[in-house]
Design a protein around this motif. Structure first.
Motif, short mmCIF file in Angstrom:
data_model
loop_
_atom_site.label_atom_id
_atom_site.label_comp_id
_atom_site.label_asym_id
_atom_site.label_seq_id
_atom_site.Cartn_x
_atom_site.Cartn_y
_atom_site.Cartn_z
N ARG A 642 43.94 39.79 50.37
CA ARG A 642 43.36 38.73 49.53
C ARG A 642 41.85 38.34 49.57
O ARG A 642 41.30 38.37 48.65
CB ARG A 642 44.35 37.57 49.27
CG ARG A 642 45.69 37.90 48.77
CD ARG A 642 46.37 36.67 48.63
NE ARG A 642 46.54 35.60 49.68
CZ ARG A 642 47.57 35.75 50.59
NH1 ARG A 642 48.62 36.66 50.53
NH2 ARG A 642 47.58 34.88 51.77
N GLN A 643 41.48 38.23 51.00
CA GLN A 643 40.29 37.71 51.13
C GLN A 643 39.19 38.92 50.81
O GLN A 643 38.33 38.49 50.47
CB GLN A 643 40.14 37.45 52.60
CG GLN A 643 38.65 36.88 53.21
CD GLN A 643 38.21 35.79 52.64
OE1 GLN A 643 38.72 34.99 51.39
NE2 GLN A 643 36.96 35.42 53.03
N ARG A 644 39.42 40.10 51.22
CA ARG A 644 38.64 41.14 50.88
C ARG A 644 38.49 41.27 49.28
O ARG A 644 37.32 41.65 48.89
CB ARG A 644 39.19 42.47 51.61
CG ARG A 644 38.95 42.44 52.95
CD ARG A 644 39.16 43.66 53.83
NE ARG A 644 38.71 43.54 55.09
CZ ARG A 644 38.80 44.53 55.98
NH1 ARG A 644 39.40 45.77 55.51
NH2 ARG A 644 38.17 44.63 57.34
N GLN A 645 39.50 41.11 48.59
CA GLN A 645 39.51 41.29 47.09
C GLN A 645 38.57 40.06 46.52
O GLN A 645 37.60 40.33 45.61
CB GLN A 645 40.75 41.31 46.77
CG GLN A 645 40.91 41.20 44.96
CD GLN A 645 40.04 42.56 44.60
OE1 GLN A 645 40.09 43.57 45.28
NE2 GLN A 645 39.97 42.78 43.07
N THR A 646 38.65 38.95 47.21
CA THR A 646 37.86 37.97 46.76
C THR A 646 36.44 38.04 47.20
O THR A 646 35.54 37.93 46.27
CB THR A 646 38.27 36.72 47.51
OG1 THR A 646 39.64 36.22 47.04
CG2 THR A 646 37.48 35.63 47.24
N ALA A 652 30.42 40.93 43.12
CA ALA A 652 30.06 41.49 41.53
C ALA A 652 29.96 40.08 40.80
O ALA A 652 29.60 40.44 39.57
CB ALA A 652 31.32 42.15 41.15
N GLY A 653 29.80 38.94 41.37
CA GLY A 653 29.47 37.94 40.62
C GLY A 653 30.88 37.44 39.58
O GLY A 653 30.59 36.93 38.55
N SER A 655 34.94 36.00 39.21
CA SER A 655 35.96 35.40 39.67
C SER A 655 37.38 36.15 39.43
O SER A 655 37.43 37.06 38.66
CB SER A 655 36.36 34.23 38.73
OG SER A 655 36.64 34.22 37.72
N HIS A 656 38.32 35.67 40.02
CA HIS A 656 39.64 36.61 39.77
C HIS A 656 40.12 36.36 38.20
O HIS A 656 40.64 37.49 37.83
CB HIS A 656 40.86 35.90 40.50
CG HIS A 656 40.88 36.10 42.18
ND1 HIS A 656 41.15 37.45 42.64
CD2 HIS A 656 40.50 35.46 43.25
CE1 HIS A 656 41.37 37.57 43.85
NE2 HIS A 656 40.65 36.41 44.25
N HIS A 657 39.81 35.49 37.50
CA HIS A 657 40.31 35.42 36.19
C HIS A 657 39.45 36.31 35.38
O HIS A 657 40.04 37.05 34.38
CB HIS A 657 40.03 33.74 35.68
CG HIS A 657 40.12 33.85 34.21
ND1 HIS A 657 41.45 33.49 33.67
CD2 HIS A 657 39.29 33.59 33.22
CE1 HIS A 657 41.24 33.31 32.33
NE2 HIS A 657 40.12 33.65 32.05
N GLU A 658 37.98 36.26 35.57
CA GLU A 658 37.09 37.26 35.09
C GLU A 658 37.48 38.76 35.25
O GLU A 658 37.50 39.77 34.28
CB GLU A 658 35.97 37.09 35.41
CG GLU A 658 35.26 35.93 34.80
CD GLU A 658 33.89 35.48 35.43
OE1 GLU A 658 32.82 35.36 34.71
OE2 GLU A 658 33.52 35.45 36.66
N ALA A 659 38.11 39.03 36.44
CA ALA A 659 38.27 40.44 36.81
C ALA A 659 39.75 40.56 36.03
O ALA A 659 39.92 41.97 35.57
CB ALA A 659 38.79 40.47 38.43
N LYS A 660 40.71 40.05 35.87
CA LYS A 660 41.84 40.18 34.99
C LYS A 660 41.68 40.34 33.72
O LYS A 660 42.37 41.18 33.07
CB LYS A 660 42.95 39.44 35.42
CG LYS A 660 43.40 39.30 36.94
CD LYS A 660 44.46 38.19 37.36
CE LYS A 660 44.91 38.48 38.86
NZ LYS A 660 45.87 37.18 39.13
#
Length: 665
Positions: A642-646, A652-653, A655-660
């Motif tokens: 999880r930390q590495r994904q964060t 890339a600038g 957030s998790h929400h933007e990525a999804k």
């Protein structure tokens, strides 16, 4: 006021034209030469035997210097060089000591041939002393060379050279590092080649002139004899070799060594793709109070079997002590060539230099003109030049599956200079350069981490003096000397960590000790990483005034951190000259090596092992490597994922929400 060249000084800044291959004399000085047929007709077994004997002679020269010197810088830290050259001054063999120094001995030999053959003459039993970096033989004035011409049957057969760092040769400040200096006239006097030995005897008049400038003349006199002795050893061994195999055979081997180094390097270069690789290295502050950052720009182009080092765009020389001459620029190139490109090739710089071209504008910080200040040139602009060369050559080697095994990220990016002077515990005057920073971190490799506190890549046999040797020799007491966590550059493969020393003045009859500090790399990291690897930590030095250490020691307590010391802590700028009182503590933290590859690709188990060993902090483990590890070394693999994904999303600038969803949060 800008620095301008002084009229008439140009001859000291130009490398003499090479001799013709068939040139049999310089004026009335006869030269011993051999033709190409003799070189090509060498028996392979004889060639290998004599070649290895020449290499062994350079090692014997090093042993002789160490046995006769009284300087800790030489005897315990190996800050010296030795080389064998042919009759034209081209270097046939260098030793495993300071290759920056040995790489410039050819310049001094060639200059001596051109400018001393007629007057005062070059004769059997002569030796020449030089500490003029515009001539060569060293990178700043403290690098003092003794060159010895070798004659056989009345002909100049070759040269040997011994060079070592001298702890003090005058100038405004002890150790000859004048941090307030504006130009060379603040520093030790540069002396072009003068005949120090004539017909086998030391010239007392020249020696007196040389020693008069030093605060520690007896020590400098001993080092002078060590270098003279090293040349005598070399001449004895070379003469025996000539008598056994014949002068033409030995000379043919010398020529063949350079030819082999050239041809084998050209073949390796042809194996690599053509291209251009760029790097920018820095120096922060030319002198005390200067807060500017200066750049050395390099574009290295490989075309066919040649390398072009183009330093166009490098900043002009500055008022201060950080400039270096052409000798320093060359000294920044050759060590990297030898260690990265030529580990499997004879170390014969005379042949290796034939494969390269240098483009550099005189009047820049790594090719300065007289009277620019050069007192720190060896470990300032020359060192940064080496960093840039290391980065570009590593980039080139990374393109080849086999040759990439020899590359490293930039090693310890700067030299953490500490000069101490005053009255020692025996009541005598002393000056020394503390060489603890010789234990720098080496750069990461394509298949493994850099060596922790492994050294500096320009001095393969560089060493750190034992703490006990330093405490016995000088009035200081160590609180610690250790490796420092997070000092190596993060990466898939981590750069080797650097270290720190912490000490107080101790047992001097006058109490205080004078100190000169000159350590760049505090504003800009100077050991960059490769292929996504991070740079090593910056240089960090602290001066603590009015510590509580004396009370702690009396109470049987040993401080182990800066916070334990009490007193008032001051972060030390790149250049400082001051006194250390009996209650003052100096902490010096030198650099590690650059990393290689993305830190997020490092195996979590390796990060955990580093945390347990004190190489990497838990904070860096989670924040840089993205590895969740506790104090026992146990990795939480789900949290790590999880930390590495964060961390990747943050790069890339996103957030998790933007990525999804593709929409802003």
């Amino acid at each position: 006021m800008p620095i301008v060249p002084i009229s008439g000084s140009e001859k000291f800044a130009l490398q003499p034209a090479p001799l013709r291959a068939d040139q049999r004399s310089i004026g009335s000085l006869p030269l011993h030469i051999v033709d190409d047929e003799t070189v090509d007709g060498l028996d392979p077994l004889t060639y290998e035997v004599v070649r290895h004997r020449l290499a062994a002679i350079t090692e014997e020269m090093g042993d002789a210097i160490k046995r006769m010197s009284g300087s800790v810088v030489v005897t315990d830290c190996n800050d010296f060089g030795a080389a064998i050259m042919d009759e034209a001054g081209d270097t046939v063999q260098v030793g495993l000591y300071n290759m920056q120094l040995a790489a410039s001995l050819d310049m001094a030999a060639k200059w001596t041939l051109e400018n001393r053959s007629a007057n005062p003459g070059i004769k059997p039993g002569d030796m020449f002393l030089c500490n003029d970096p515009w001539v060569g033989g060293g990178l700043h004035q403290n690098d003092v060379t003794v060159l010895a011409p070798l004659f056989h049957d009345g002909e100049l057969f070759g040269w040997t050279g011994a060079v070592a760092h001298q702890v003090d040769l005058g100038g405004v400040s002890p150790g000859s590092w004048s941090v307030d200096g504006m130009d060379v006239f603040w520093e030790s006097l540069p002396t072009p080649p003068v005949k120090i030995v004539e017909n086998g005897a030391v010239r007392a008049d020249v020696e007196d002139v040389y020693l008069r400038r030093s605060r520690v003349p007896k020590l400098v006199a001993l080092d002078l004899r060590a270098k003279i002795g090293a040349n005598n050893v070399a001449h004895d061994r070379l003469t025996a070799l000539i008598n056994k195999y014949g002068p033409d055979t030995v000379k043919a081997v010398m020529k063949r060594m350079m030819n082999d180094a050239e041809s084998r390097l050209r073949a390796k270069l042809l194996d690599l793709p053509d291209g251009t690789w760029g790097a920018v290295a820095h120096q922060d502050g030319g002198r005390a109070g200067d807060r500017n950052v200066y750049k050395i720009v390099l574009n290295m182009t490989k075309t066919g079997d040649r390398l072009i080092f183009d330093f166009t765009g490098t900043d002009p020389q500055v008022e201060g002590i950080i400039n270096c001459t052409l000798a320093g620029l060359r000294g920044g190139i050759m060590p990297v060539m030898l260690t990265m490109l030529c580990p499997d090739i004879p170390w014969a710089p005379g042949g290796i230099y034939r494969t390269i071209e240098i483009i550099s504008e005189p009047g820049t910080i790594n090719n300065c003109t007289f009277p620019a200040g050069i007192g720190k040139g060896s470990v300032a602009s020359a060192w940064s030049t080496q960093n840039a060369v290391s980065e570009t050559i590593a980039g080139m080697l990374s393109t080849h599956p086999e040759h990439s095994e020899h590359l490293m990220s930039v090693c310890c990016g700067s030299w953490d200079l500490t000069v101490l002077a005053g009255v020692d515990q025996r009541g005598g005057g002393f000056v020394t350069m503390l060489c603890d920073a010789m234990a720098g971190g080496l750069g990461a490799k394509v298949d493994g981490d850099g060596v922790d506190t492994g050294g500096v890549n320009c001095i393969p046999m560089g060493r750190v003096a034992d703490v006990e040797i330093n405490e016995f020799s000088f009035p200081i007491l160590y609180l610690w000397r250790r490796e420092e966590e997070d000092s190596g550059g993060p990466g898939k493969y981590r750069g080797g960590v650097g270290g720190s020393s912490c000490f107080i003045p101790h047992d001097s009859p006058v109490g205080a000790v004078h100190m000169v500090v000159s350590a760049p790399g505090k504003a800009v990291p100077q050991a960059p990483g490769l292929a996504g690897g991070y740079p090593a930590a910056t240089q960090y030095d602290v001066l603590v005034r009015g510590s509580h250490v004396l009370e702690q020691l009396k109470a049987g307590e040993m401080p182990s951190s800066l916070e334990d010391l009490g007193g008032e802590a001051h972060t030390v700028p790149p250049h400082l000259e001051t006194d250390l009182g009996v209650r003052d503590v100096y902490y010096t933290h030198w650099q590690g090596g650059g990393g290689l590859g993305d830190p997020l690709l490092r195996e979590p188990e390796n990060v955990a092992a580093d945390v347990l060993k004190g190489k990497v902090s838990q904070r860096a483990a989670i924040g840089v490597y993205g590895v969740a590890v506790d104090e026992t070394g146990t990795v939480d693999f789900d949290a790590t994922t999880r930390q590495r994904q964060t961390l990747r999303l943050e790069r890339a600038g996103l957030s998790h929400h933007e990525a999804k969803t593709g929409a802003p949060a």
